[in-house]
Design a protein around this motif. Structure first.
Motif, mmCIF file in Angstrom:
data_model
loop_
_atom_site.group_PDB
_atom_site.id
_atom_site.type_symbol
_atom_site.label_atom_id
_atom_site.label_comp_id
_atom_site.label_asym_id
_atom_site.label_seq_id
_atom_site.Cartn_x
_atom_site.Cartn_y
_atom_site.Cartn_z
ATOM 1 N N ASN A 94 1.036 -1.175 0.042
ATOM 2 C CA ASN A 94 0.039 0.081 -0.126
ATOM 3 C C ASN A 94 0.677 1.260 -0.092
ATOM 4 O O ASN A 94 0.240 2.266 -0.124
ATOM 5 N N LYS A 95 2.196 1.236 0.213
ATOM 6 C CA LYS A 95 2.758 2.427 0.282
ATOM 7 C C LYS A 95 2.974 3.137 -0.992
ATOM 8 O O LYS A 95 2.997 4.511 -0.872
ATOM 9 N N ASP A 96 3.129 2.581 -2.256
ATOM 10 C CA ASP A 96 2.801 3.354 -3.333
ATOM 11 C C ASP A 96 1.667 4.175 -3.506
ATOM 12 O O ASP A 96 1.268 5.407 -3.763
ATOM 13 N N LYS A 97 0.242 3.464 -3.258
ATOM 14 C CA LYS A 97 -0.736 4.063 -3.245
ATOM 15 C C LYS A 97 -0.954 5.377 -2.521
ATOM 16 O O LYS A 97 -1.414 6.316 -2.723
ATOM 17 N N VAL A 99 1.543 7.144 -1.063
ATOM 18 C CA VAL A 99 2.276 8.343 -1.734
ATOM 19 C C VAL A 99 1.778 8.884 -2.889
ATOM 20 O O VAL A 99 1.505 10.241 -2.963
ATOM 21 N N GLN A 100 1.042 8.216 -3.773
ATOM 22 C CA GLN A 100 0.455 8.753 -4.688
ATOM 23 C C GLN A 100 -0.700 9.569 -4.594
ATOM 24 O O GLN A 100 -1.040 10.708 -4.958
ATOM 25 N N LYS A 101 -1.649 9.163 -3.654
ATOM 26 C CA LYS A 101 -2.741 9.783 -2.935
ATOM 27 C C LYS A 101 -2.230 11.124 -2.429
ATOM 28 O O LYS A 101 -2.893 12.390 -2.663
ATOM 29 N N LEU A 103 0.528 12.986 -3.196
ATOM 30 C CA LEU A 103 0.827 13.720 -4.244
ATOM 31 C C LEU A 103 -0.264 14.254 -4.870
ATOM 32 O O LEU A 103 0.028 15.519 -5.205
ATOM 33 N N ASP A 104 -1.187 13.496 -5.301
ATOM 34 C CA ASP A 104 -2.323 13.928 -6.180
ATOM 35 C C ASP A 104 -3.146 15.125 -5.142
ATOM 36 O O ASP A 104 -3.439 16.112 -5.616
ATOM 37 N N ARG A 105 -3.164 14.947 -3.918
ATOM 38 C CA ARG A 105 -3.747 16.058 -3.145
ATOM 39 C C ARG A 105 -3.012 17.208 -2.972
ATOM 40 O O ARG A 105 -3.439 18.671 -3.048
#
Length: 121
Positions: A94-97, A99-101, A103-105
């Motif tokens: 889950n770490k990549d998800k 981090v992506q969330k 960054l998206d925010r």
């Protein structure tokens, strides 16, 4: 003189009887003291024997239950290792998800007027 000699003889007999009685009393006291010492030493022996038997019982109880304590510790250690591995696996997946969330925010910017500013206009 006969009466006086008789009286002296009676007094002498009484003194001897008194000495004999004192000896008997002294022997009785010594016997009583010896019996008390014997009773105390016998009680001490009984106490030591009882204490030794209870110590043996406790050691046997402790030995019989020590194995269950060690087994429980091993079981807890295994459960802990399994749970730590599960947490590591979830972290890795889950770490990549996450981090992506984040960054998206942070990167996603929608410029719009503040709600109070729009009411004034």
């Amino acid at each position: 003189m006969c009466k006086s000699a008789q009286t002296a003889q009676n007094i002498q007999a009484l003194l001897e009887a008194e000495k004999e009685a004192a000896k008997v009393v002294q022997q009785a006291r010594q016997y009583r003291v010896q019996r008390l010492k014997d009773a105390r030493s016998e009680a001490a022996k009984e106490i030591e024997a009882y204490k030794a038997s209870k110590d043996q019982e406790f050691k046997a109880f402790e030995a019989s239950h020590a194995g269950t304590t060690q087994a429980a510790q091993v079981s807890v250690d295994k459960e802990t290792a399994v749970k730590q591995q599960e947490i590591r696996t979830q972290y890795e997946s889950n770490k990549d998800k996450v981090v992506q969330k984040l960054l998206d925010r942070v990167v996603l910017v929608k410029p719009e007027l503040h709600r109070n500013l729009t009411k004034l206009g």
